[in-house]
Design an enzyme around this catalytic site. Structure first.
Site, PDB file in Angstrom:
ATOM      1  N   GLU A 138      -5.069  -8.755   4.784  1.00  0.00           N
ATOM      2  CA  GLU A 138      -5.453  -9.698   3.732  1.00  0.00           C
ATOM      3  C   GLU A 138      -5.064 -10.899   3.984  1.00  0.00           C
ATOM      4  O   GLU A 138      -4.378 -11.420   4.971  1.00  0.00           O
ATOM      5  CB  GLU A 138      -4.105  -9.104   2.683  1.00  0.00           C
ATOM      6  CG  GLU A 138      -4.268  -7.809   2.167  1.00  0.00           C
ATOM      7  CD  GLU A 138      -3.152  -7.400   1.135  1.00  0.00           C
ATOM      8  OE1 GLU A 138      -3.469  -6.553   0.370  1.00  0.00           O
ATOM      9  OE2 GLU A 138      -2.033  -7.870   1.367  1.00  0.00           O
ATOM     10  N   THR A 196      10.089   1.265  -0.148  1.00  0.00           N
ATOM     11  CA  THR A 196       9.512   2.356   0.681  1.00  0.00           C
ATOM     12  C   THR A 196       8.067   2.321   1.191  1.00  0.00           C
ATOM     13  O   THR A 196       7.336   1.297   0.416  1.00  0.00           O
ATOM     14  CB  THR A 196       9.763   3.907   0.183  1.00  0.00           C
ATOM     15  OG1 THR A 196       8.803   3.999  -1.215  1.00  0.00           O
ATOM     16  CG2 THR A 196      11.314   4.187  -0.553  1.00  0.00           C
ATOM     17  N   ASP A 231       2.972  -2.185  -3.474  1.00  0.00           N
ATOM     18  CA  ASP A 231       2.260  -3.365  -3.308  1.00  0.00           C
ATOM     19  C   ASP A 231       0.861  -3.264  -2.981  1.00  0.00           C
ATOM     20  O   ASP A 231       0.150  -4.336  -2.429  1.00  0.00           O
ATOM     21  CB  ASP A 231       3.148  -4.257  -2.379  1.00  0.00           C
ATOM     22  CG  ASP A 231       3.131  -3.681  -1.085  1.00  0.00           C
ATOM     23  OD1 ASP A 231       2.315  -2.453  -0.826  1.00  0.00           O
ATOM     24  OD2 ASP A 231       3.590  -4.304  -0.189  1.00  0.00           O
TER      25      ASP A 231
END
Lengths: 351, 351
Positions: free
Chosen positions: B66, B211, B237
């Site tokens: 990203e 996690t 996320d």
């Protein structure tokens, strides 16, 4: 656990400006332009494989900063590039750039490189590659209008890849023309300094425009352009920045890199949204026609696309191997245990 | 004309991983977390100034790469970051990152920095900053579920910024818990290793989940969550990666960084597109309410936003001045005459 030297994976080969210049000289300017064109052509021929997105631009009143990412599924690349026309007045480059390649499988960068020089080289290599497909066969002469930082690279690429023997220089600033002529002296091209854009086009089969104003400018008007030429329009590359009169576009067959980007940034921003264009990757892969007649005007509406940078970075990655033209950068944290980033930090506590 | 050393403008200060670790130790881990939180808070309070765009993601079957750009109109910044959950199995980091600041006025980079460590620090600083606004007053205890690379940073940030004195660790992999406990020993926190997620939440006012699976996982189920807690959900996320049961989201007041990004990447990707959320910048600037009652469940659906990286890079830029914790990188071509890039190259021809 106390070994603090980063592993191979944590070190990213970095090609500085100085190393890039040494790499260019070790290979030679014309051979590197030919090599870059080969890499770009190979990537255009597998165009459909790539993730393609228009560049991500951050505009300000002074200029633009852009990120140009792409990926072929195995390698990811992006370029950072700015465009600030006013910079030259402050003794700075209009365009500076750097770029990166990374491994798609694990996301780790594998190359960081200056790309100011590399962009100049790949832009010229792309122009010449496109001219190889579109310019009249046996082209000998190029008019080079706009004699800034890109002009010598364009001239040498057209010599190396298309086979021109003469370049006719023109710039509104005579000092720029003299600079380009001086730089091109002794490099195997006949160089003619011209007093007007019209004069530069005498006998030219290829007309390259590369001027830098960030505003609608008309460098070429309709009555200047005869039939049968190839126009290589480099300078119009962002919204509001064009070089050609719309009437020229109407008379030309227009070839572009990536239509969604060119329609916003290229000369064709002056035309209707559905104005017909041909994609260059289709010409190179044989699914669309290039030049079909001697009196046709072909126009490369060049804006520069991420895949060309990707190709150029691939070229650099492949050609620095075994050389001293890079050094390793400690860019990535690499703890012995990847979950133990904090432990790596803690163990680096100064004694 | 023969001076080949780059000018000041052509050199970009570079903070390597090693230099970043030295910078952290010279300032101290907790002071740097507090300092980062201050910079992030300052930028959240001027949120409306920023260019905001969701991150530009290149997804593959193995992970994601990203680019996260932003600008406040004077300074431009971006971060390169990957996310590859499988990397740990090959001894690599799940997340590595680097970032850059540039001058909007001329597009020249002014800082290049490792951001693997810096992202870990800014993520923890952001979580603690948000908890300062949303967690119950007088919170003393945090449950830390997921004891990977982020866990120690989260624990120390909550100590430094919120004032907790106890952290209760749990991970499905006991070795990760032992690693975190060992790293946190002697750092001023009471550390409790727990055998289950439920056990870790005993007496905790703050529940942090972090996690790493890239798949829909349910780390917290509805019956585990009592009233009055603050949930700090870090691990969800990206699309397809969540940690909380939807029923928890229904019972919580949800706070987010940038709704267009969080709705795609955060826990709320499980909810309707118009599920109500509160923007954190509004809480910090006083135009929206944070926690309003003692039995309310507040949830920070953290995905990480470009402005936090921008703040962190600003902090680094301001704090390396006058130190030896960077070196200059020859990243930008800088000819004496900006139009004479080719001349610079030509003059660098080896003798």
């Amino acid at each position: 656990m106390t070994n603090l030297s980063p592993s191979d994976k944590a070190l990213v080969p970095f090609v500085s400006v100085d190393h890039m210049m040494q790499l260019v000289h070790s290979i030679g300017v014309e051979p590197i332009l030919i090599g870059l064109a080969d890499y770009i052509e190979a990537d255009f021929k597998r165009w459909e494989l790539f993730d393609k997105t228009p560049r991500i631009a951050s505009h300000s009143s002074e200029g633009v900063i852009e990120l140009m990412p792409t990926s072929d599924g195995e390698v990811y690349g992006f370029k950072y590039v700015n465009g600030h026309p006013k910079n030259t007045k402050e003794g700075l480059q209009t365009v500076t750039a750097f770029g990166l390649l990374a491994d798609v499988a694990n996301g780790y960068p594998v190359l960081l490189s200056e790309m100011t020089l590399l962009t100049a080289l790949r832009t010229a290599a792309t122009s010449a590659l496109v001219a190889k497909y579109l310019a009249p066969k046996g082209s000998t002469t190029m008019a080079m209008i706009g004699n800034g930082a890109q002009s010598e690279f364009q001239s040498l690429a057209m010599k190396a890849i298309v086979g021109i023997d003469t370049v006719r220089l023109y710039d509104t600033d005579r000092a720029a023309t003299r600079k380009a002529a001086r730089n091109l002296a002794g490099m195997g091209l006949k160089v003619v300094e011209c007093d007007s854009a019209e004069a530069s086009m005498e006998g030219a089969q290829i007309i390259t425009t590369c001027t830098a104003d960030k505003q609608y400018a008309t460098i070429l008007t309709d009555n200047m352009i005869g039939s049968g030429v190839h126009i290589n329009a480099i300078g119009g590359d962002c919204p509001g920045k064009t070089e050609l009169a719309p009437a020229i576009l109407e008379r030309s067959d227009i070839f572009v890199e990536f239509p969604p980007q060119t329609r916003v940034e290229g000369e064709i921003q002056q035309m209707a949204e559905d104005h017909p264009v041909t994609e260059l990757w289709q010409v190179m892969s044989g699914t669309a026609k290039g030049r079909t007649s001697a009196d046709q005007i072909t126009l490369f509406d060049s804006v520069g696309f991420a895949i060309e940078d990707f190709s150029a970075l691939r070229y650099v990655r492949d050609h620095i191997k075994g050389t001293k033209f890079y050094h390793d950068l400690d860019l990535l944290a690499d703890p012995d245990d990847p979950r133990d980033l904090f432990g790596m930090l803690k163990r680096a506590t100064p004694a």
